[in-house]
Scaffold this active site. Structure first.
Site, PDB file in Angstrom:
ATOM      1  N   ILE A 158      -8.807  -3.423 -19.294  1.00  0.00           N
ATOM      2  CA  ILE A 158      -8.610  -4.752 -18.711  1.00  0.00           C
ATOM      3  C   ILE A 158      -9.660  -5.717 -19.251  1.00  0.00           C
ATOM      4  O   ILE A 158      -9.342  -6.833 -19.689  1.00  0.00           O
ATOM      5  CB  ILE A 158      -8.654  -4.675 -17.167  1.00  0.00           C
ATOM      6  CG1 ILE A 158      -7.443  -3.872 -16.664  1.00  0.00           C
ATOM      7  CG2 ILE A 158      -8.668  -6.076 -16.543  1.00  0.00           C
ATOM      8  CD1 ILE A 158      -7.449  -3.558 -15.187  1.00  0.00           C
ATOM      9  N   GLU A 265      -8.852  -1.397   3.050  1.00  0.00           N
ATOM     10  CA  GLU A 265      -7.600  -2.129   2.922  1.00  0.00           C
ATOM     11  C   GLU A 265      -6.627  -1.630   3.980  1.00  0.00           C
ATOM     12  O   GLU A 265      -6.585  -0.425   4.257  1.00  0.00           O
ATOM     13  CB  GLU A 265      -7.022  -1.933   1.516  1.00  0.00           C
ATOM     14  CG  GLU A 265      -7.970  -2.506   0.457  1.00  0.00           C
ATOM     15  CD  GLU A 265      -7.447  -2.421  -0.970  1.00  0.00           C
ATOM     16  OE1 GLU A 265      -6.373  -1.838  -1.200  1.00  0.00           O
ATOM     17  OE2 GLU A 265      -8.141  -2.954  -1.873  1.00  0.00           O
ATOM     18  N   HIS A 288      -4.603  -6.771  -3.058  1.00  0.00           N
ATOM     19  CA  HIS A 288      -4.559  -5.725  -4.100  1.00  0.00           C
ATOM     20  C   HIS A 288      -3.266  -5.804  -4.923  1.00  0.00           C
ATOM     21  O   HIS A 288      -2.550  -4.817  -5.071  1.00  0.00           O
ATOM     22  CB  HIS A 288      -4.719  -4.338  -3.467  1.00  0.00           C
ATOM     23  CG  HIS A 288      -5.243  -3.319  -4.439  1.00  0.00           C
ATOM     24  ND1 HIS A 288      -6.014  -2.262  -4.058  1.00  0.00           N
ATOM     25  CD2 HIS A 288      -5.104  -3.185  -5.789  1.00  0.00           C
ATOM     26  CE1 HIS A 288      -6.335  -1.531  -5.119  1.00  0.00           C
ATOM     27  NE2 HIS A 288      -5.781  -2.077  -6.174  1.00  0.00           N
TER      28      HIS A 288
HETATM   29  P1  NAI Z   1     -11.151   1.459 -17.961  1.00  0.00           P
HETATM   30  O1  NAI Z   1     -11.525   2.833 -17.558  1.00  0.00           O
HETATM   31  O2  NAI Z   1     -10.362   1.235 -19.201  1.00  0.00           O
HETATM   32  O3  NAI Z   1     -12.482   0.550 -18.079  1.00  0.00           O
HETATM   33  C1  NAI Z   1     -13.541   0.615 -17.178  1.00  0.00           C
HETATM   34  C2  NAI Z   1     -14.810   0.263 -17.963  1.00  0.00           C
HETATM   35  O4  NAI Z   1     -15.878   0.088 -17.024  1.00  0.00           O
HETATM   36  C3  NAI Z   1     -15.248   1.371 -18.910  1.00  0.00           C
HETATM   37  O5  NAI Z   1     -15.442   0.819 -20.192  1.00  0.00           O
HETATM   38  C4  NAI Z   1     -16.547   1.894 -18.300  1.00  0.00           C
HETATM   39  O6  NAI Z   1     -17.474   2.350 -19.269  1.00  0.00           O
HETATM   40  C5  NAI Z   1     -17.044   0.655 -17.594  1.00  0.00           C
HETATM   41  N1  NAI Z   1     -17.989   0.893 -16.504  1.00  0.00           N
HETATM   42  C6  NAI Z   1     -17.912   1.823 -15.512  1.00  0.00           C
HETATM   43  N2  NAI Z   1     -18.936   1.679 -14.665  1.00  0.00           N
HETATM   44  C7  NAI Z   1     -19.670   0.639 -15.113  1.00  0.00           C
HETATM   45  C8  NAI Z   1     -20.851   0.009 -14.652  1.00  0.00           C
HETATM   46  N3  NAI Z   1     -21.444   0.418 -13.541  1.00  0.00           N
HETATM   47  N4  NAI Z   1     -21.340  -1.017 -15.373  1.00  0.00           N
HETATM   48  C9  NAI Z   1     -20.721  -1.437 -16.502  1.00  0.00           C
HETATM   49  N5  NAI Z   1     -19.607  -0.881 -16.982  1.00  0.00           N
HETATM   50  C10 NAI Z   1     -19.075   0.131 -16.286  1.00  0.00           C
HETATM   51  O7  NAI Z   1     -10.407   0.846 -16.683  1.00  0.00           O
HETATM   52  P2  NAI Z   1      -9.352  -0.352 -16.655  1.00  0.00           P
HETATM   53  O8  NAI Z   1      -7.986   0.172 -16.895  1.00  0.00           O
HETATM   54  O9  NAI Z   1      -9.841  -1.466 -17.490  1.00  0.00           O
HETATM   55  O10 NAI Z   1      -9.452  -0.754 -15.101  1.00  0.00           O
HETATM   56  C11 NAI Z   1     -10.627  -1.377 -14.595  1.00  0.00           C
HETATM   57  C12 NAI Z   1     -10.592  -1.396 -13.077  1.00  0.00           C
HETATM   58  O11 NAI Z   1      -9.472  -2.159 -12.618  1.00  0.00           O
HETATM   59  C13 NAI Z   1     -10.471  -0.008 -12.430  1.00  0.00           C
HETATM   60  O12 NAI Z   1     -11.385   0.058 -11.362  1.00  0.00           O
HETATM   61  C14 NAI Z   1      -9.054   0.013 -11.903  1.00  0.00           C
HETATM   62  O13 NAI Z   1      -8.931   0.828 -10.763  1.00  0.00           O
HETATM   63  C15 NAI Z   1      -8.850  -1.450 -11.541  1.00  0.00           C
HETATM   64  N6  NAI Z   1      -7.440  -1.857 -11.451  1.00  0.00           N
HETATM   65  C16 NAI Z   1      -7.121  -2.735 -10.451  1.00  0.00           C
HETATM   66  C17 NAI Z   1      -5.817  -3.158 -10.300  1.00  0.00           C
HETATM   67  C18 NAI Z   1      -5.475  -4.127  -9.229  1.00  0.00           C
HETATM   68  O14 NAI Z   1      -4.333  -4.138  -8.779  1.00  0.00           O
HETATM   69  N7  NAI Z   1      -6.390  -4.968  -8.796  1.00  0.00           N
HETATM   70  C19 NAI Z   1      -4.739  -2.641 -11.153  1.00  0.00           C
HETATM   71  C20 NAI Z   1      -5.214  -1.828 -12.259  1.00  0.00           C
HETATM   72  C21 NAI Z   1      -6.528  -1.428 -12.371  1.00  0.00           C
END
Ligand code: NAI
Length: 407
Positions: A158, A265, A288
């Site tokens: 994302i 939630e 959400h």
């Molecule tokens: P991803 O796994 O591709 O990317 C997450 C990134 O965060 C990784 O590069 C990781 O190294 C980094 N990271 C983890 N902890 C960190 C920290 N403390 N400081 C800095 N970087 C850190 O995940 P993706 O697909 O990009 O999703 C990101 C978030 O969005 C997830 O938490 C996911 O659950 C959430 N999400 C929310 C949705 C919604 O409806 N609001 C829908 C889809 C995803």
């Protein structure tokens, strides 16, 4: 020629997008659908004889369910999370589990972009005033995002996609990630979170849900942000201290926020939403829905059904959440042996010894291991005896053996 595995029945629960049914039917499956989630007993009886099971987040595929369904080959979680499936129990029986990790990435990014612009233009306040009959046509406190700075915390699927779109809007992007990440376009990497917080006017969180991220962003981090900056969280609710956020909004240090995820939630529609952030000015609250679009649902339907079909038809486990990832192009006119086994030394040699002892030639082969499992796909000529399969099944290390005809 031995008898091959042929079961082609699928059950899809919880209103999975109809494109999944269409794709499975096209692949020759008899598909039953159910609009709701099923409890354990109902699920066991509804899924009897089924080889592919599709669920979303509310159906729990427990060890008991998996144990009661010997024909089950794979479970498709037509969503992102897979906590509702006992992944270890599934792997122990050779049942592959798939999900759709990227299908709603773009939807989250688009909501984040909409919110960044809305906050910069103070739309929540303007909208509220208009609904109260107040006409306040003023430019005060409203800004373009072009030329402004955006800080992305968590530069994964994302975060990187948001980086591209924010730059297209003319923003200067900074990012911080705990892992080494390639900077996309002109984005600037920050080596610490503090550096990012002190550099940008808008901070947006896109970190993953690892346990260590609980309470990751609190009073100290808000205090490091520049005065009058904007804050977004569309990642996980437990990552942010909402009491601290409210305090910083009340003092005016944070000029606006958009929050899509919450520590607690409500379970279902109609349950009260309780939050410290209710009633705050220039704060956008959404239930959400970052990833909830019809396009994302359709993409999930297409993506996961494709993974299920490829696994059933050719043993492909690429992107499975519980099995070693293997995808081997089929050699036409051969039979495919798909062998899941305990990950101990010498299994490949033992399999090939059985084949060699029976004069069976290997046309193609690929092995991968993951934790305690090994998974090998072997393509062989079609003239071999049932004894070969019996011997492979009888190996101590064998968990599951499937045979498939390559077209
Ligand atoms: P991803 O796994 O591709 O990317 C997450 C990134 O965060 C990784 O590069 C990781 O190294 C980094 N990271 C983890 N902890 C960190 C920290 N403390 N400081 C800095 N970087 C850190 O995940 P993706 O697909 O990009 O999703 C990101 C978030 O969005 C997830 O938490 C996911 O659950 C959430 N999400 C929310 C949705 C919604 O409806 N609001 C829908 C889809 C995803």
């Amino acid at each position: 020629m031995p008898t091959l595995d042929t079961g082609k029945r699928a059950l899809l629960l919880e209103n999975i997008h109809p494109d999944a049914t269409t794709r499975l039917v096209k692949a020759g499956y008899e598909v039953s659908t159910e609009s709701r989630a099923l409890g354990e007993d109902e699920l066991i009886s509804a899924a009897a004889g089924v080889s592919l099971l599709g669920i979303r987040s509310s159906t729990h595929v427990t060890e008991r369910v998996i144990g009661a369904l010997p024909d089950l080959l794979a479970v498709g979680a037509f969503c992102i999370g897979t906590n509702q499936v006992d992944l270890a129990a599934a792997a122990t029986r050779g049942v592959a589990v798939f999900n759709a990790p990227f299908s709603n990435t773009r939807s989250v990014v688009e909501l984040a972009v909409a919110e960044i612009i809305s906050l910069a233009r103070r739309l929540p306040e303007k909208n509220h005033q208009m609904h109260n009959g107040e006409w306040d046509k003023s430019a005060r406190g409203s800004h373009e995002v072009r030329g402004r700075t955006l800080g992305i915390v968590g530069y994964g699927n994302i975060g990187t996609q948001l980086s591209v779109i924010a730059e297209a809007l003319g923003m200067t992007v900074y990012f911080y990630d705990i892992a080494d990440k390639l900077a996309i376009g002109n984005a600037r990497r920050c080596s610490t979170l503090q550096e990012l917080l002190e550099s940008v006017e808008t901070v947006t969180l896109h970190v993953d849900g690892r346990a260590g991220n609980r309470g990751f962003f609190g009073n100290e981090e808000f205090a490091m942000m520049r005065p009058r900056s904007l804050f977004l969280n569309l990642s996980r609710g437990f990552v942010v201290d909402h009491v601290a956020l409210r305090r910083h909004i009340e003092t005016g240090h944070i000029a606006g926020a958009a929050i899509d995820v919450f520590p607690n939630e409500p379970k279902g529609r109609g349950d009260e939403f309780v939050s410290e952030l209710r009633g705050q000015p220039n704060v956008i609250l959404t239930p959400h829905i970052g990833g909830s679009t019809e396009e994302a649902q359709q993409d999930i339907g297409e993506f996961v059904s494709g993974k299920l079909i490829d696994f059933a038809a050719g043993g492909a486990t690429a992107m499975s959440v519980n099995m070693p990832g293997v995808a081997l192009p089929a050699v036409a006119g051969t039979h495919r042996l798909v062998h899941l086994h305990k990950n101990v030394p010498g299994v490949l040699a033992a399999i090939n010894r059985v084949l060699a002892d029976h004069g069976v030639n290997v046309e193609g082969q690929l092995l991968r291991t993951r934790d305690e499992y090994g998974y090998v796909i072997t393509d062989i000529g079609t003239s071999y005896s049932e004894e070969v399969l019996d011997e492979l099944r009888a190996m101590d290390v064998t968990i599951r053996l499937r045979t498939i005809e390559n077209d």
